[in-house]
Enzyme design. Sequence first.
Site, PDB file in Angstrom:
ATOM      1  N   ARG A 173      25.677  64.120  37.072  1.00  0.00           N
ATOM      2  CA  ARG A 173      26.374  64.299  38.355  1.00  0.00           C
ATOM      3  C   ARG A 173      25.632  65.381  39.123  1.00  0.00           C
ATOM      4  NH1 ARG A 173      30.091  67.699  40.496  1.00  0.00           N
ATOM      5  NH2 ARG A 173      31.655  66.821  41.897  1.00  0.00           N
ATOM      6  N   LYS A 224      24.984  74.818  39.138  1.00  0.00           N
ATOM      7  CA  LYS A 224      26.006  75.722  38.584  1.00  0.00           C
ATOM      8  C   LYS A 224      25.430  77.095  38.240  1.00  0.00           C
ATOM      9  CE  LYS A 224      29.428  72.318  37.534  1.00  0.00           C
ATOM     10  NZ  LYS A 224      30.068  71.440  36.562  1.00  0.00           N
TER      11      LYS A 224
END
Length: 279
Positions: free
Chosen positions: A254, A214
Amino acid sequence: MGTPGSPATLVMGVLNVTPDSFSDGGRFEATDAAISHAHRLVSRGADIVDIGGESTRPGAERVDPAEEMERVLPVIRALAQEGVVVSIDTMRAATAEASVAAGASIVNDVSGGLADPRMAAVVAAADVDFVVMHWRAHSATMDAHDQYVDVVREVRDELAARVDALTAAGVRDERIILDPGLGFAKVADTNWPLLATMAEWSGGRRVLIGASRKRFLGTVIARPGVDAGDPARRDHATTAVTALAAQAGAWAVRVHDARASSDAVRVVSAWQNALDTTR
Ligand code: PMM
């Protein structure tokens, strides 16, 4: 994890069955490529494969519900039949319902049940694990909702409100897994306090951390000579987050790179076991 005798953090491998990930051929080729990628994730240490048919990237538009199902269901069916633990990443109750029927055992809803009023009832009836992520708005507009006075308190309270609504709708509390929603309606700096205070906002529930690749990781690693804008260049930083999340007791991470995170989880377990046996 983090406490003596508790199980190691699980690795959830990301499998996005979206046109930008597997677009080259037609539907059949996309399904095949997705199944192959899932096999690669499992062989590299993924304990769970998280399958999504709708992009949630900032600015992303919604996909047609029938299209979403056509993307994910054949992949879920094939993997579940092989015994792979499958999670369905969807905000739609109908997709969740069909995915569970196809063999998914976890529903991962980035909206925590807010996007579809029928989601709580579907999860309650199926009695499957439910990942409840902190969410404020759909991807197209979420950047307009990224302001917080006290991010930890606000995320804790907003997640607690979701837990109340879901349990009132019949979802069993022990089925709920909380996720701070890193990068969702959050500017770079507001993600770190959430990572650092897991125990404060989780209320003892299982926690899933989705930091992989991210932008907020890119912000931290940026320096001359580092292309921090390249998502794959953020994999090492992701692995560092996995180690720290495992140390802090996360239930699962994740990630895109299953091998690195699987290694990191094992390092933390070895470290933790040594602590437990030498104390
Ligand atoms: N992030 C993305 C998609 N699904 N699900 C959960 N539970 N938590 C997350 O942080 C999360 C998610 C977006 O990441 P991707 O586009 O790399 O899949």
